[in-house]
Design a protein around this motif. Structure first.
Motif, mmCIF file in Angstrom:
data_model
loop_
_atom_site.group_PDB
_atom_site.id
_atom_site.type_symbol
_atom_site.label_atom_id
_atom_site.label_comp_id
_atom_site.label_asym_id
_atom_site.label_seq_id
_atom_site.Cartn_x
_atom_site.Cartn_y
_atom_site.Cartn_z
ATOM 1 N N ASP A 1 -47.249 34.111 -24.032
ATOM 2 C CA ASP A 1 -46.812 34.981 -25.127
ATOM 3 C C ASP A 1 -47.976 35.421 -26.004
ATOM 4 O O ASP A 1 -48.040 36.572 -26.436
ATOM 5 C CB ASP A 1 -45.762 34.265 -25.969
ATOM 6 N N MET A 2 -48.898 34.522 -26.281
ATOM 7 C CA MET A 2 -50.027 34.921 -27.118
ATOM 8 C C MET A 2 -50.930 35.898 -26.384
ATOM 9 O O MET A 2 -51.584 36.737 -27.011
ATOM 10 C CB MET A 2 -50.824 33.688 -27.558
ATOM 11 N N GLY A 3 -50.971 35.817 -25.050
ATOM 12 C CA GLY A 3 -51.689 36.850 -24.301
ATOM 13 C C GLY A 3 -51.040 38.211 -24.441
ATOM 14 O O GLY A 3 -51.728 39.242 -24.582
ATOM 15 N N VAL A 4 -49.696 38.249 -24.424
ATOM 16 C CA VAL A 4 -48.986 39.515 -24.633
ATOM 17 C C VAL A 4 -49.229 40.041 -26.040
ATOM 18 O O VAL A 4 -49.460 41.242 -26.243
ATOM 19 C CB VAL A 4 -47.477 39.319 -24.365
ATOM 20 N N VAL A 5 -49.196 39.169 -27.011
ATOM 21 C CA VAL A 5 -49.406 39.605 -28.401
ATOM 22 C C VAL A 5 -50.814 40.150 -28.587
ATOM 23 O O VAL A 5 -51.018 41.223 -29.182
ATOM 24 C CB VAL A 5 -49.144 38.427 -29.360
ATOM 25 N N ARG A 6 -51.789 39.434 -28.066
ATOM 26 C CA ARG A 6 -53.171 39.861 -28.271
ATOM 27 C C ARG A 6 -53.497 41.137 -27.489
ATOM 28 O O ARG A 6 -54.231 41.988 -27.975
ATOM 29 C CB ARG A 6 -54.120 38.735 -27.845
ATOM 30 N N GLY A 7 -52.948 41.281 -26.278
ATOM 31 C CA GLY A 7 -53.315 42.422 -25.455
ATOM 32 C C GLY A 7 -52.480 43.659 -25.684
ATOM 33 O O GLY A 7 -52.978 44.781 -25.498
ATOM 34 N N ARG A 8 -51.195 43.527 -26.081
ATOM 35 C CA ARG A 8 -50.324 44.702 -26.113
ATOM 36 C C ARG A 8 -49.658 44.920 -27.462
ATOM 37 O O ARG A 8 -49.564 46.063 -27.922
ATOM 38 C CB ARG A 8 -49.240 44.558 -25.028
ATOM 39 N N PRO B 1 -50.039 48.613 -37.226
ATOM 40 C CA PRO B 1 -51.104 49.021 -38.148
ATOM 41 C C PRO B 1 -52.002 47.838 -38.481
ATOM 42 O O PRO B 1 -51.560 46.688 -38.546
ATOM 43 C CB PRO B 1 -50.330 49.517 -39.386
ATOM 44 N N ALA B 2 -53.286 48.140 -38.661
ATOM 45 C CA ALA B 2 -54.263 47.069 -38.858
ATOM 46 C C ALA B 2 -53.993 46.260 -40.125
ATOM 47 O O ALA B 2 -54.275 45.064 -40.183
ATOM 48 C CB ALA B 2 -55.672 47.652 -38.896
ATOM 49 N N GLY B 3 -53.453 46.888 -41.140
ATOM 50 C CA GLY B 3 -53.261 46.177 -42.396
ATOM 51 C C GLY B 3 -52.181 45.114 -42.367
ATOM 52 O O GLY B 3 -52.100 44.299 -43.298
ATOM 53 N N LEU B 4 -51.350 45.105 -41.341
ATOM 54 C CA LEU B 4 -50.257 44.123 -41.296
ATOM 55 C C LEU B 4 -50.716 42.755 -40.809
ATOM 56 O O LEU B 4 -50.009 41.770 -41.021
ATOM 57 C CB LEU B 4 -49.137 44.636 -40.384
ATOM 58 N N GLY B 5 -51.868 42.657 -40.137
ATOM 59 C CA GLY B 5 -52.301 41.373 -39.590
ATOM 60 C C GLY B 5 -51.301 40.818 -38.605
ATOM 61 O O GLY B 5 -50.882 39.662 -38.720
ATOM 62 N N ALA B 6 -50.918 41.631 -37.635
ATOM 63 C CA ALA B 6 -49.827 41.253 -36.727
ATOM 64 C C ALA B 6 -50.152 40.011 -35.921
ATOM 65 O O ALA B 6 -49.287 39.144 -35.703
ATOM 66 C CB ALA B 6 -49.508 42.426 -35.789
ATOM 67 N N PHE B 7 -51.397 39.886 -35.458
ATOM 68 C CA PHE B 7 -51.733 38.720 -34.628
ATOM 69 C C PHE B 7 -51.556 37.415 -35.404
ATOM 70 O O PHE B 7 -51.011 36.440 -34.891
ATOM 71 C CB PHE B 7 -53.164 38.848 -34.125
ATOM 72 N N GLY B 8 -52.007 37.404 -36.642
ATOM 73 C CA GLY B 8 -51.827 36.200 -37.451
ATOM 74 C C GLY B 8 -50.369 35.887 -37.710
ATOM 75 O O GLY B 8 -49.965 34.723 -37.739
ATOM 76 N N VAL B 9 -49.546 36.924 -37.912
ATOM 77 C CA VAL B 9 -48.115 36.703 -38.148
ATOM 78 C C VAL B 9 -47.471 36.071 -36.914
ATOM 79 O O VAL B 9 -46.702 35.108 -37.011
ATOM 80 C CB VAL B 9 -47.422 38.026 -38.517
ATOM 81 N N TYR B 10 -47.783 36.589 -35.732
ATOM 82 C CA TYR B 10 -47.212 36.029 -34.501
ATOM 83 C C TYR B 10 -47.715 34.605 -34.264
ATOM 84 O O TYR B 10 -46.955 33.719 -33.869
ATOM 85 C CB TYR B 10 -47.572 36.922 -33.314
ATOM 86 N N LEU B 11 -48.996 34.374 -34.494
ATOM 87 C CA LEU B 11 -49.549 33.033 -34.256
ATOM 88 C C LEU B 11 -48.931 32.018 -35.213
ATOM 89 O O LEU B 11 -48.582 30.901 -34.805
ATOM 90 C CB LEU B 11 -51.066 33.072 -34.419
ATOM 91 N N ARG B 12 -48.774 32.402 -36.471
ATOM 92 C CA ARG B 12 -48.144 31.481 -37.415
ATOM 93 C C ARG B 12 -46.669 31.266 -37.080
ATOM 94 O O ARG B 12 -46.135 30.177 -37.264
ATOM 95 C CB ARG B 12 -48.283 32.019 -38.833
ATOM 96 N N GLY B 13 -46.013 32.312 -36.599
ATOM 97 C CA GLY B 13 -44.619 32.142 -36.198
ATOM 98 C C GLY B 13 -44.476 31.153 -35.059
ATOM 99 O O GLY B 13 -43.603 30.266 -35.083
ATOM 100 N N TYR B 14 -45.322 31.271 -34.054
ATOM 101 C CA TYR B 14 -45.273 30.322 -32.939
ATOM 102 C C TYR B 14 -45.689 28.921 -33.382
ATOM 103 O O TYR B 14 -45.142 27.918 -32.917
ATOM 104 C CB TYR B 14 -46.178 30.810 -31.804
ATOM 105 N N HIS B 15 -46.676 28.859 -34.266
ATOM 106 C CA HIS B 15 -47.121 27.550 -34.760
ATOM 107 C C HIS B 15 -45.996 26.842 -35.511
ATOM 108 O O HIS B 15 -45.751 25.646 -35.311
ATOM 109 C CB HIS B 15 -48.335 27.746 -35.666
ATOM 110 N N GLY B 16 -45.315 27.575 -36.379
ATOM 111 C CA GLY B 16 -44.204 26.958 -37.108
ATOM 112 C C GLY B 16 -43.057 26.559 -36.198
ATOM 113 O O GLY B 16 -42.460 25.486 -36.374
#
Length: 802
Positions: free
Chosen positions: A326-333, A339-354
């Motif tokens: 899943d993190m490969g899908v998030v990072r690649g696609r 938009p860059a200002g949302l910090g999408a990768f960090g949001v997904y990573l924190r969601g999976y971490h939690g």
């Protein structure tokens, strides 16, 4: 006009249009054409985009409007007065008014009927126009206005410039049309219209902050409900899109990226709108988006590890694979589409971490086996940081590092449970292994013990896994295992002592008994190495446990060595009894028997491991020389001449060399014993007192446990009667005894003369103990020489007078 009169149109009044003019000077067909042109310029198109040109013409001609539509802002003839609502279609088709959500149910139901009625009306109008054009012929060309005004032959003036038409205002969409955009996943456009509708609702409610509106009447309340329902529908589609894009790219990677881009645009638009709304009325869609990502991550993880048959370790491996996928899908696609200002990768990573933290916390609360606890702790401390976060671009996080999956208290509790289980399980397992091994000690069958190997495997299973989790946990586990090992070795020592004290065991065949003893000794090196390793890994307070374990092994080793040495020297004793006699001076038979027996028994001792074998050979070396020197110092020989002393010293040197070659072949490390017999031979052979003093000093230096009684016995053997010379020589041993309190006693393995008893010193008549206190008058009386104490002769121990 006969046709128009027959149709009842001329001079009649059409509702909503007015009275048709009577044009008697024109052809009826020209009248129809004029009406078409007039309507084309005045009526235009309906708000739904369809042309009303022909329909209006037919209505003016024949008054056939079935619904009597009014196109002006005025009311339909016969409509209710002020204060009465317009009809449904009047409100739908009137420009500038937004249709409410309650109208679209009716519009959907009437859509099919209305479309069918429009098609029928269009067909009927076409047939009527065709009938009216019969016989008319081709339409004559009419002169333009410019041709009528400008005479022939003159140039026509340029037409006036066209005035640009004002831009048409975009017609606001209805609630149902906005809902249709949401369902078609045109989320950004739908959100724009929702924001417009919300602004209208805000304006109608008096300009307050959006939220539960304070409006008067049902219209304002309906509009607020429309906004709320549209936001609910929009969020349902947004969060469904989050789940779908994580599960897979959908119909295509491009389509999925486009939908994600719209989702990001909606979040940006709503975040900007929240700035206008204020903190009290902000919708916080960005925070809800993070919650939706966490929910989707939780669903993905629960679906990946529903309860694998391999236990918790298999579930954790499935979680690792799903996280990487899943993190490969998030990072690649997915993340690049936001938009860059949302910090999408960090949001997904924190969601999976939690979500993963919740899953692990629930697993830790269950009753887990010891292996499952090990697996959980190792995955938490090593696998996740190294194989998951280590492969993910954690640097992309905006707010620092991620927290721990499990709380320190939870981790400590799991470690405590592991230590408790290991202590209980290893204690029972070690006692069971010892009991099974002890059952074979008294047997006569061929048997190979695996006691040490089993013990090491039982403890190393835990001492190797724990340090891979954390250093602190490794120290705690090492201390626990070291305590269990010390307790086991103490029990092992007691059982070995019972084995050797049992008289029935000694009645076994000598070879079997020696083999069992060697087997017990061979357990020592590996268990000792294990105890040392655990003490190095463990905390400082593990030293007492290490000492207890080492002490128990030392007792076992010494006991088995003593048993083996006793058995060997029982066989050698007849050969030692032949030493220091008349026959010994002329025949090497006694020493040859000693060397041959030791060499033959050494073959059986070779089955012993190196460490205990070296210790045993060193002990045999020391004990053999002790047994060799013992009869010499006990006075079996008395040398009265220099020739006899030379023969005895030569024989001693030859035997010492032969023994040295034997134990060098047996790989003895006790080389410090090689010089003891040559030193004694030098004391016996030397003639002058200073040389004897020097040799006694060297003997005392190399063997600190020698005493004056040993030196005096040696002087008696060489026949030294001179009192002054004796006291000068004995002064060296006296200095040693006086400084004995300041010097440390030699260790047990370095003691030689301690195990050699000598007869009591001779009884001196009137002579003090030390020559410094001897009166000169007594030194001049040789008749007061020291005499030996009188004791009855023993037939078994005759004195050998040479």
């Amino acid at each position: 006009m006969p046709i128009l009169k027959s149709l009842g149109v001329a001079g009649s009044k059409v509702p909503g249009v007015g009275t048709l003019p009577q044009r008697s000077s024109r052809n009826p067909f020209e009248e129809v054409s004029g009406l078409e042109e007039e309507e084309a310029g005045g009526l235009g198109t309906l708000p739904n985009g369809t042309s009303c040109r022909r329909r209006a013409t037919l209505e003016k001609l024949a008054g056939l409007a079935p619904l009597r539509l009014g196109w002006a802002p005025g009311r339909r003839a016969g409509s209710p007065g002020d204060g009465q609502p317009r009809s449904f279609l009047g409100r739908v088709l009137t420009p500038g008014l937004r249709r409410s959500s309650a109208d679209f149910g009716l519009l959907a139901r009437l859509q099919g009927t209305r479309a069918q009625g429009d098609e029928e009306a269009t067909g009927e109008a076409a047939r009527r126009l065709a009938f009216l054009r019969l016989g008319r012929g081709p339409k004559p060309r009419r002169a333009s206005l410019a041709e009528r005004v400008v005479p022939a032959g003159e140039a026509a003036p340029e037409p006036p410039p066209k005035v640009p038409e004002p831009p048409k205002m975009k017609e606001p969409l209805s609630v149902l049309e906005i809902l249709s955009l949401i369902q078609q996943r045109e989320l950004a456009r739908a959100d724009e219209h929702i924001l417009e509708l919300e602004a209208e609702e805000l304006a109608s409610s008096g300009g307050g902050a959006p939220g539960p509106p304070k409006v008067e009447g049902a219209g304002g309340g309906r509009r607020a409900r429309d906004v709320a329902l549209l936001y609910e529908a929009l969020q349902r589609e947004l969060w469904a899109l989050v789940r779908e894009t994580l599960a897979g790219p959908g119909p295509g990677a491009g389509a999925g990226a486009g939908a994600v881009a719209q989702l990001g645009q909606v979040l940006v638009q709503e975040e900007a709108a929240d700035g206008r709304r204020g903190p009290g009325a902000a919708r916080r869609l960005r925070a809800r988006w993070a919650e939706a990502v966490a929910r989707a991550a939780r669903e993905r993880l629960e679906a990946a590890a529903p309860g694998a048959p391999g236990g918790l370790a298999a579930q954790l491996e499935a979680l690792r694979a799903r996280l990487l996928e899943d993190m490969g899908v998030v990072r690649g696609r997915l993340a690049p589409a936001y938009p860059a200002g949302l910090g999408a990768f960090g949001v997904y990573l924190r969601g999976y971490h939690g979500a993963l933290a919740e899953w692990l916390a629930a697993a830790a609360r269950r009753r887990l086996s010891l292996s499952d606890r090990y697996a959980l702790l190792h995955w938490h401390n090593q696998v996740y940081p190294r194989e998951v976060l280590g492969l993910v671009n954690v640097v992309a996080l905006e707010n620092g590092e991620l927290g721990s999956l499990l709380s320190p208290g939870t981790v400590r509790g799991l470690e405590d449970e592991c230590v408790t289980d290991v202590k209980a399980q290893t204690r029972a397992a070690l006692l069971r292994v010892l009991q099974e091994d002890e059952e074979h000690w008294g047997g006569t069958e061929d048997w190979t013990s695996s006691l040490a190997q089993d013990v090491c495997e039982l403890l190393e299973e835990h001492t190797e896994r724990a340090p891979r989790i954390s250093q602190e946990f490794g120290e705690r586990m090492a201390y626990c295992c070291l305590g269990g090992l010390a307790e086991f070795l103490q029990s092992f020592q007691q059982r070995v002592e019972r084995f050797h004290e049992n008289p029935g065991i000694r009645e076994l065949l000598p070879d079997t008994y020696i083999s069992r003893t060697i087997t017990l000794v061979n357990c020592g090196p590996s268990l000792r190495a294990l105890a040392e390793r655990l003490a190095r890994v463990g905390p400082p307070e593990s030293e007492p446990a290490r000492e207890a374990a080492t002490s128990a092994l030392d007792r076992v080793t010494r006991l088995c060595h003593r048993v083996l040495a006793d058995l060997l020297f029982q066989e050698l004793q007849p050969h030692f009894n032949k030493l220091m006699r008349r026959k010994w001076l002329s025949s090497p038979e006694a020493l040859d028997g000693i060397v041959g027996t030791l060499g033959a028994q050494a073959l059986a001792l070779r089955r012993m491991q190196d460490e205990p074998y070296q210790a045993l050979v060193a002990e045999l070396h020391r004990r053999a020389l002790v047994e060799y020197v013992r009869p010499l110092l006990r006075g079996r020989l008395r040398c009265r001449s220099a020739r006899t002393r030379s023969r005895v010293a030569g024989r001693l040197r030859e035997d010492a060399a032969q023994l040295q070659r034997l134990f060098r072949r047996l790989e003895s490390q006790a080389s410090w014993l090689d010089a003891v017999v040559p030193h004694l031979a030098e004391v016996l052979q030397l003639e002058d007192t200073p040389s004897i003093q020097v040799e006694v000093g060297v003997l005392v230096r190399d063997y600190p446990d020698i005493r004056r009684k040993h030196v005096a016995a040696l002087l008696d053997i060489r026949g030294l009667r001179n009192t002054a010379a004796r006291h000068e020589i004995l002064a060296v041993a006296r200095d040693l005894e006086l400084s004995e309190g300041k010097a440390l006693s030699p260790p047990r393995d370095r003691a030689f003369f301690t195990d050699i008893p000598v007869p009591r010193p001779p009884f001196c008549l009137g002579l003090p103990l030390f020559p410094g206190r001897l009166p000169l008058s007594q030194l001049a009386r040789p008749s007061l020489a020291c005499l030996p104490r009188l004791r009855p002769p023993s037939p078994s121990r005759p004195w050998a007078q040479c």
